[in-house]
Design an enzyme around this catalytic site. Sequence first.
Site, short mmCIF file in Angstrom:
data_model
loop_
_atom_site.label_atom_id
_atom_site.label_comp_id
_atom_site.label_asym_id
_atom_site.label_seq_id
_atom_site.Cartn_x
_atom_site.Cartn_y
_atom_site.Cartn_z
N GLU A 164 0.78 -1.13 -0.47
CA GLU A 164 -0.14 -0.12 0.10
C GLU A 164 0.85 1.50 0.14
O GLU A 164 0.70 2.46 0.58
CB GLU A 164 -1.01 0.01 1.53
CG GLU A 164 -1.71 -1.13 1.02
CD GLU A 164 -3.33 -1.01 2.40
OE1 GLU A 164 -3.91 -1.44 2.21
OE2 GLU A 164 -2.90 -0.84 3.42
N GLU A 360 -5.32 -8.38 0.76
CA GLU A 360 -5.49 -8.04 1.91
C GLU A 360 -7.47 -7.91 1.68
O GLU A 360 -7.63 -7.22 0.96
CB GLU A 360 -4.86 -7.01 3.11
CG GLU A 360 -3.82 -7.24 3.75
CD GLU A 360 -3.73 -5.45 4.18
OE1 GLU A 360 -4.00 -4.73 4.23
OE2 GLU A 360 -1.94 -5.40 4.11
#
Length: 456
Positions: A164, A360
């Site tokens: 991320e 995720e």
Amino acid sequence: MIKFPDNFLWGAAASAPQTEGHSLLNGKSETTWDKWFEEKPELFNQGQGPQNTSNVYEMYHEDILNMVNIGMNSYRTSISWARLLPDGTHLNQEAVEFYRSYFQDMLNEGIEPIINLFHFDMPWWLMEKGGWENRQSVDAFAYYAQIAFEQFGDLVHKWTTFNEPMVHIESGYLYGYHYPAIVDFKKAVQVGYHTLLAHVSAVKAFRDSYNDGKIGIILNVSPAYSKSNQAGDLQAKTYSDLLSVKSFLDPAVKGTIPEKLIKLLTDNELSPKVESGDRQLINDNRVDFVGINYYQPRRVQAPINPNKPAKMPEDLFANYDWPDKKINPYRGWEIYPEALYDIALMMRDEYGNIPWYVSENGMGVADEERFMDDGMIDDQYRIDFIKEHLEQLHKGIAAGSNCFGYHMWTFVDCWSWLNGYRNRYGFYRVDLNDHFQRSVKKSGLWFKELTRNNGF
């Protein structure tokens, strides 16, 4: 029954700084989190800092056996840069021994390690030199990556560079959530550019090492949905996707920064400093696969009276509060499983159907002790959340999207930055008052059935 492809990866994800503990022990140096907690502990939920987190440094063997118990065949975590290279140059041999033992334990139990290099944990020695604002960070990261490949490449065959990257850019340089808590759009763009160069430089180091594995990147993707089909709302969607999704996905997969993004930055006086050779470096070092973290969509509309040039992203796209949304009240995040199907089609149609996986997906809930039933947390809400998302993912796979796995955030309850242990995400509960003792939740038992059947 919904069945998934053979050899599908079922597992969970975590990170070194959120699970290992021993944050200033065993040769590890300070990160920005250690330093920020030292300076401003009042910012952290209930004074919960990075020192112990989930104590995986001591308990990894037990954890891996627990992974087997719920049917996991894969696990993604990260290496701590500050543990492996405490001063950026010299190798910490104790760290090498810890990680080799950790990864070998996974392999011995049939768990495939997917290992990430950076998960928001900037070493303090580099932060003192400007962190990601300083172009020296690119070479420093490439060197760290090279060392990691050399030390663990015989054990690890799936690598990722960043988790991320948009989060450390936005949180650190746009919205003040993470250290150094700067609010400066132009600095954020420069930090993003250096992060991208660090990523492609690490991919180059991987290719140059003749490693026989694969390398990718993990991106948080929140697809934008416009309030209407009016021109202003559709342009807001375009801007949101350019900045939040395509800024890393396009260069990572296609080897190019979108021309529309370059124009958008130029028009708003936000262009980063670049050097000759950068474009070629980006073009030559593309990924083998992509991890997609998906939690929530982004609802956007045309901004009213925006600054020109833009001073913040909100001058380009404004948030829209969709009245029909379903919400997770503990995080304030919309629950919209249908976006996972849209992501699957996007990867199929816009990115050459490159191999990808859900790296995720998860649901954080506060005060989970409320749901204790006969010694076990009854987190049926988490099971329902997983089912709804897997139904949409399966629909995307059935439509031809090249998805090879699904990882939940997370395996054992972990420390979540400034939020500490406020929200719990794990298949296993961690008892902070009893030596970090683990106990399985109802969702863990359900996941065991899911993996046994390769579907539900």
